[in-house]
Design a protein around this motif. Structure first.
Motif, PDB file in Angstrom:
ATOM      1  N   MET A 107       0.808  -1.209   0.000  1.00  0.00           N
ATOM      2  CA  MET A 107       0.000   0.000   0.000  1.00  0.00           C
ATOM      3  C   MET A 107       0.848   1.269   0.000  1.00  0.00           C
ATOM      4  SD  MET A 107      -3.028  -1.120  -0.182  1.00  0.00           S
ATOM      5  CE  MET A 107      -3.824   0.463   0.037  1.00  0.00           C
ATOM      6  N   TYR A 108       2.081   1.178   0.481  1.00  0.00           N
ATOM      7  CA  TYR A 108       2.948   2.352   0.511  1.00  0.00           C
ATOM      8  C   TYR A 108       3.554   2.618  -0.869  1.00  0.00           C
ATOM      9  CZ  TYR A 108       2.504   1.925   5.527  1.00  0.00           C
ATOM     10  OH  TYR A 108       1.997   1.843   6.798  1.00  0.00           O
ATOM     11  N   TYR A 109       3.969   1.545  -1.524  1.00  0.00           N
ATOM     12  CA  TYR A 109       4.595   1.711  -2.836  1.00  0.00           C
ATOM     13  C   TYR A 109       3.589   2.225  -3.866  1.00  0.00           C
ATOM     14  CZ  TYR A 109       7.376   0.730  -6.977  1.00  0.00           C
ATOM     15  OH  TYR A 109       8.082   0.857  -8.151  1.00  0.00           O
ATOM     16  N   ILE A 110       2.367   1.714  -3.812  1.00  0.00           N
ATOM     17  CA  ILE A 110       1.367   2.130  -4.800  1.00  0.00           C
ATOM     18  C   ILE A 110       0.983   3.592  -4.595  1.00  0.00           C
ATOM     19  CG2 ILE A 110      -0.761   1.552  -3.545  1.00  0.00           C
ATOM     20  CD1 ILE A 110      -1.789   0.309  -6.151  1.00  0.00           C
ATOM     21  N   ARG A 111       1.166   4.085  -3.377  1.00  0.00           N
ATOM     22  CA  ARG A 111       0.878   5.492  -3.109  1.00  0.00           C
ATOM     23  C   ARG A 111       2.038   6.395  -3.526  1.00  0.00           C
ATOM     24  NH1 ARG A 111       0.785   7.482   2.952  1.00  0.00           N
ATOM     25  NH2 ARG A 111       2.969   7.010   2.549  1.00  0.00           N
ATOM     26  N   GLY A 112       3.251   5.873  -3.390  1.00  0.00           N
ATOM     27  CA  GLY A 112       4.416   6.691  -3.729  1.00  0.00           C
ATOM     28  C   GLY A 112       5.688   5.881  -3.633  1.00  0.00           C
ATOM     29  N   THR A 113       6.215   5.744  -2.397  1.00  0.00           N
ATOM     30  CA  THR A 113       7.445   4.986  -2.169  1.00  0.00           C
ATOM     31  C   THR A 113       7.290   4.128  -0.926  1.00  0.00           C
ATOM     32  OG1 THR A 113       8.362   6.809  -0.857  1.00  0.00           O
ATOM     33  CG2 THR A 113       8.922   6.763  -3.206  1.00  0.00           C
TER      34      THR A 113
END
Length: 699
Positions: A257-263
């Protein structure tokens, strides 16, 4: 973020949280060098245990309550356990030899030394109950063996251990299905045992999570001991031993969920898949799982419930999840009902197939059909809780049963069966990029329905379950509910008003409101704040799962077999517990279009004599309704819980409310003797209508 803040977050969530939820809750505000993962994984106060296949972080502490009468100085808290629970019943005239102040110099130092100084009394109570084994009775394991009412417990009724199903606490029992053990802390023996330990009724509803955490901590301790013994036995390793001792890297089955939001700060060490789309299609080959190049096209086809195959060559068979002879899988972000406030979660839609091969989404009234009383959001919520459950619902006059395990819908009257499919709502790469770059947040088709009330405390609202938030007496919210209560209830004092924050129930309530609005030609639906009184033992079940008239509505069926709500608190008062502290719900109810009720009604009657258009609720009087009967729980949201009591003296010994003694009947004043008059023959008086009426008793 300091360790003390992490402890506070976990204790505010009943003493335990899923590891991923904890990271989502607090990880967003942490700097890269002070990550939540490092604090939790390396902290002695945060054992990570496996509960039903999921990693949970449980708050642990070595702090206990000091039992010494005169302690010169120790590392434990000098605190009364009854004060910790809420109210000390010995603090009045009798006096209590234990402390009632968390902020004494000694207690403050103990709390600081153990990173507990940010906890309030209630959070500290949760932490100590699951760590201090002197506070609660242990589970009786003899009761969990053998047969009969008391298992093989030799003490039977007089046993001072807890007679509760141990498998139920581990989450492996079906709660009463072929199990004779107790699954309710309010049953006579568990309730008596807990009360004898001084646990008030207000805390008994939370005992399941407390004992579940105690059990998990014990299991974790046992596993740790076994691991240490095993490691000690192997003083030397051979090359053949090395592969067996090397922990296997868990397979990545979910999108980060963090990567899909940004990094993602974990980079290659992250245990989830890094993808810019909320889905990824993969095929298995000799090297393992490999990404499929045209994932977006396959996803578009998969989102249409009518499709069994994807386009392209070779196609993906969605029922068998194969492409040719190779196995295929779909990885995605978590379901939107699990993390409704996070961007690019997966929204799932549920469909059933009619006799013409059309796929109909639940709660829609396509083709003139009656809309089902259950929607995709609630089905998904139920599915996430138990993927093998049976769900019952209605559409028009028919009752249906949906099996998640078989994905079959069955008409309970005619026994006809329909196929059910669960498919995601399509999100293109353009949609995903728009969501990431939009300052307004995620573009969610259900955003209007899933928005939480603005006055809720979002920081304490759990993703599953509920939270009761006490209202400050100075707030407008408190004063409005108090005024509503006092319209018909004088002579009673309010102890507390709590707001119930249950995200899942609120979302379903809003779906129902929108459905009723559509069925009402787009016009707003009548919604009221109404009272409901019931036995306090049902409070936690109502807060968690909403009303069930079979449990909470057994006192009255004069206007139909449903859940009863009252305009006046005075009416609901008669259905509350009759001794001690009383509780009453204030509920938001979609009463819609109503009609006069009848004791034979199992649902509201038809408006036009047909089988498609029905009233929304029933009442006692159409022109001046004071009692409302609702047959669908989705039309109800239990919004507030009022704790109140009669304005009478309190017994300091027994901690319940004792009515004042009756006033002595005054002696009649002596009357002077009547003057003598000659006797007159008496004639029995003739009975009159007024005399007869004066003998009637109005019940």
């Amino acid at each position: 973020m300091a360790e003390s803040a992490v402890i506070k977050v976990i204790c505010a969530n009943n003493g335990a949280m899923e590891y991923e939820d904890l990271v989502l809750d607090i990880g967003l505000n942490l700097s890269s060098e002070d990550g939540a993962s490092n604090i939790v994984r390396n902290g002695d106060n945060f054992p990570v245990v496996n509960v039903n296949g999921k990693e949970q972080v449980i708050a642990k502490t070595k702090v206990r309550l000091c039992k010494a009468r005169d302690c010169d100085g120790c590392n434990n808290l000098h605190l009364c356990k009854f004060f910790l629970y809420g109210v000390c019943k010995y603090r009045g005239r009798q006096g209590c030899r234990f402390g009632h102040n968390l902020r004494t110099e000694h207690n403050a130092q103990v709390l600081r030394d153990n990173n507990l100084h940010e906890l309030d009394r209630r959070e500290l109570c949760t932490l100590l109950l699951q760590n201090d084994n002197t506070l609660l009775p242990p589970v009786c394991f003899s009761y969990n063996k053998g047969t009969g009412e008391f298992g093989s417990c030799p003490d039977q009724q007089s046993c001072r251990r807890l007679h509760i199903c141990e498998r139920y606490l581990r989450g492996t029992c079906r709660s009463g299905v072929d199990c004779p053990r107790s699954h309710d802390f309010f049953e006579p023996h568990p309730l008596k045992t807990l009360q004898e330990r001084g646990i008030p009724n207000e805390l008994i509803g939370s005992m399941f999570s407390v004992y579940q955490n105690i059990q998990a901590l014990k299991n974790n301790s046992s596993n740790t001991c076994v691991n240490h013994q095993t490691q000690g036995a192997k003083t030397s390793k051979t090359p053949a031993d090395t592969p067996a001792d090397t922990p296997r890297t868990p397979e990545k089955t979910e999108i980060c969920m963090y990567y899909i939001r940004g990094t993602c700060r974990h980079g290659d060490r992250c245990w989830k898949v890094h993808s810019k789309l909320p889905y990824l299609w993969q095929v298995r080959d000799e090297k393992g799982w490999s990404d499929i190049a045209n994932s977006e096209e396959i996803e578009r086809d998969f989102c249409d419930p009518a499709n069994v195959y994807s386009g392209g060559s070779p196609p993906v068979h969605f029922d068998t999840m194969t492409r040719g002879s190779a196995q295929v899988r779909r990885i995605s972000t978590v379901s939107s009902v699990v993390q409704p406030t996070f961007i690019l979660t997966t929204e799932w839609a549920w469909y059933w197939q009619d006799e013409y091969g059309n796929w109909i989404q639940y709660a829609s009234s396509t083709g003139g059909r009656s809309a089902s009383t259950i929607c995709s959001a609630e089905l998904e919520q139920r599915y996430q809780q138990d993927s093998s459950a049976l769900v019952e619902f209605r559409a028009g006059s028919q009752t249906y049963e949906l099996s998640f395990k078989d994905m079959i819908q069955k008409n309970k009257q005619y026994n006809t069966k329909k196929v059910v499919r669960r498919r995601p709502v399509f999100v293109s790469s353009v949609d995903a990029q728009t969501v990431r770059t939009s300052k307004k947040g995620p573009v969610n088709r259900a955003a209007n329905f899933k928005a939480l009330p603005g006055h809720w405390d979002k920081s304490v609202t759990p993703d599953t379950g509920y939270k009761k938030v006490p209202l400050e007496r100075s707030t407008t919210e408190f004063k409005e509910i108090l005024a509503l209560f006092r319209k018909s209830m004088l002579g009673f004092s309010i102890r507390q008003i709590e707001r119930i924050q249950n995200k899942a129930l609120w979302e379903v309530f809003q779906w129902q409101r929108d459905l009723m609005r559509k069925n009402n030609g787009g016009k707003n639906v009548t919604e009221k704040l109404l009272f409901h009184g019931t036995d306090s033992k049902h409070n936690d079940a109502i807060c968690l799962q909403n009303f069930d008239w079979r449990i909470c509505g057994t006192h009255g069926t004069a206007y139909g077999k449903g859940s009863y709500f009252a305009r006046d608190a005075k009416y609901s008062h008669s259905y509350t517990s009759s001794v001690g502290m009383r509780t009453m719900f204030v509920c938001r109810v979609l009463v819609g279009n109503y009609t006069k009720g009848n004791s034979s009604y199992l649902r509201p009657p038809s408006k036009d004599g047909g089988d498609t258009i029905f009233y929304d609720s029933c009442v006692d009087d159409v022109y001046d309704p004071s009692i409302f009967v609702v047959f669908e729980k989705h039309q109800i949201y239990p919004e507030y819980l009022i704790q109140y009591y009669d304005d009478v003296p309190v017994s300091p010994v027994h901690n319940y409310y004792v009515p004042p003694p009756p006033r002595p009947t005054p002696r009649p004043k002596p009357q002077p003797a009547p003057a003598y008059s000659p006797p007159i023959a008496s004639v029995p008086p003739r009975s009159t209508a007024s005399d007869s009426d004066s003998l009637c008793v109005i019940s």
